[in-house]
Design an enzyme around this catalytic site. Structure first.
Site, PDB file in Angstrom:
ATOM      1  CD  GLN A  95      -3.172 -10.802 150.012  1.00  0.00           C
ATOM      2  OE1 GLN A  95      -3.121 -12.026 149.939  1.00  0.00           O
ATOM      3  NE2 GLN A  95      -3.990 -10.060 149.252  1.00  0.00           N
ATOM      4  CG  HIS A  97      -1.302 -15.272 153.649  1.00  0.00           C
ATOM      5  ND1 HIS A  97      -2.593 -14.947 153.309  1.00  0.00           N
ATOM      6  CD2 HIS A  97      -0.565 -15.088 152.524  1.00  0.00           C
ATOM      7  CE1 HIS A  97      -2.633 -14.584 152.033  1.00  0.00           C
ATOM      8  NE2 HIS A  97      -1.409 -14.661 151.547  1.00  0.00           N
ATOM      9  CD  GLU A 114       1.210 -16.148 149.194  1.00  0.00           C
ATOM     10  OE1 GLU A 114       0.148 -16.635 149.620  1.00  0.00           O
ATOM     11  OE2 GLU A 114       1.265 -15.057 148.596  1.00  0.00           O
ATOM     12  CG  HIS A 171       2.127 -10.826 150.451  1.00  0.00           C
ATOM     13  ND1 HIS A 171       1.923 -11.381 151.697  1.00  0.00           N
ATOM     14  CD2 HIS A 171       1.181 -11.389 149.650  1.00  0.00           C
ATOM     15  CE1 HIS A 171       0.921 -12.239 151.649  1.00  0.00           C
ATOM     16  NE2 HIS A 171       0.439 -12.256 150.411  1.00  0.00           N
ATOM     17  NE  ARG A 191      -9.510  -8.493 150.852  1.00  0.00           N
ATOM     18  CZ  ARG A 191     -10.671  -9.045 151.176  1.00  0.00           C
ATOM     19  NH1 ARG A 191     -11.326  -8.616 152.243  1.00  0.00           N
ATOM     20  NH2 ARG A 191     -11.183  -9.998 150.439  1.00  0.00           N
TER      21      ARG A 191
END
EC number: 5.3.1.8
Length: 316
Positions: A95, A97, A114, A171, A191
């Site tokens: 996936q 972001h 993150e 990642h 995804r």
């Protein structure tokens, strides 16, 4: 009132989840495929609730909206961070972001940078951290061909490892890994690949190929370089300091006095037990506790043997 805010939070069932949140931390989990504990969260998909003191029973999003003074009068329109613990009993999807600009335009929420602190990892456990494509066109071709063995960059991990995962990074967390994740408060995930697996209804989960290609970064991710400092009774590791957040690991042995240097702090106890003293009040701490030290607390003392991950927003 100068008191820590202990939190009660929500579990999330996942196709890749397991039961180690119960085994490791003693949490009451809703199923044997529990993947995430949103330990400190004001995101609408899983809001934490204060479980002690003057604000007992108040949801964190409501507290942030109505008592901004507790958070240093933060100018962020939403509580900016989210702390999770993830139990990967199987591979998460591959996936990516989006950043703030893309997420706000297309999803109406923050982007998602993150970072991961590895709590535990089975022998041989791996993550996917980056990809081998040299251009967006090559990326598109390799995804279309399903050439995952050549596209995905896998690296081995062990307990205590740390990874900074900026928006745009391809990642996936691998099977047998438990992490504490500090992230921007966002639930947007695109995804790329889900191992062709099906859920308990026999359906494959949706992929987001075009969005993924839009936001994926070309080039290898640059991991953070932790900085370490030891004082009597306290070992501090600055795991990362980014535009979005700073994350610390505190290893405490004995009595340690500390000062508030941020508008507020998010605190997660990963191991050990002890207490925190604020003014004349003492509060027990144990493995699995999650709390916020608001702006009204200017100093405190830790006692015991504790391993803590703490963080604060840099977008205040």
């Amino acid at each position: 009132m100068a008191e820590p805010l202990f939190l009660q939070s929500q579990m999330h069932k996942k196709i890749w989840g397991g039961n180690r949140l119960r085994k490791e931390f003693g949490y009451d989990i809703p199923s044997e495929t529990t993947g995430e504990y949103w330990a400190i969260s004001a995101h609408p998909n899983g809001v934490s609730v204060v479980k002690n003191g003057v604000y007992k029973g108040v949801p964190l999003d409501e507290l942030y909206a109505e008592h901004r003074e507790l958070f240093g009068n933060s100018k962020s329109s939403v509580f900016p961070l989210l702390t999770k613990i993830l139990d990967a009993n199987d591979w998460l999807s591959v996936q990516v972001h989006p950043d703030n600009a893309y997420a706000l335009e297309h999803e109406g929420e923050l982007g998602k940078t993150e970072c991961w602190y590895v709590i535990s990892a089975d022998e041989g456990a791996e993550i996917i951290y980056g990809h081998e494509a040299k251009s967006k066109e090559e990326l598109r071709q390799m995804i279309a061909a399903g050439d995952w063995d050549h596209l995905l960059t896998k690296i081995p991990v062990k307990a205590g490892d740390f990874f900074y995962v900026p928006s745009g990074t391809m990642h996936a967390i691998g099977k047998g890994i438990m992490i504490l994740e500090t992230q921007q408060s966002s639930d947007t995930t695109y995804r790329v690949y889900d191992f062709d697996r099906k859920d308990d209804q026999g359906r494959k989960r949706a992929l987001h190929i075009e969005q993924s290609i839009d936001v994926l970064t070309i080039g290898k991710p640059a991991n953070a370089t932790p900085a370490w400092l030891s004082l009597q009774g306290l070992e501090t590791t600055v795991l990362v300091s980014s535009p979005f957040f700073t994350v610390y690991k505190w290893q405490i042995s004995g009595s340690v006095k500390m000062q508030q240097t941020a508008p507020y702090l998010l605190v997660s106890v990963l191991a050990g037990q002890g207490r925190i003293t604020v003014g004349l009040e003492q509060y027990a701490l144990r493995k699995g506790d999650h709390l916020i030290l608001p702006n009204t607390i200017k100093s405190w003392q830790f006692d015991g043997d504790l391993e803590i991950i703490a963080s604060h927003s840099n977008e205040c």
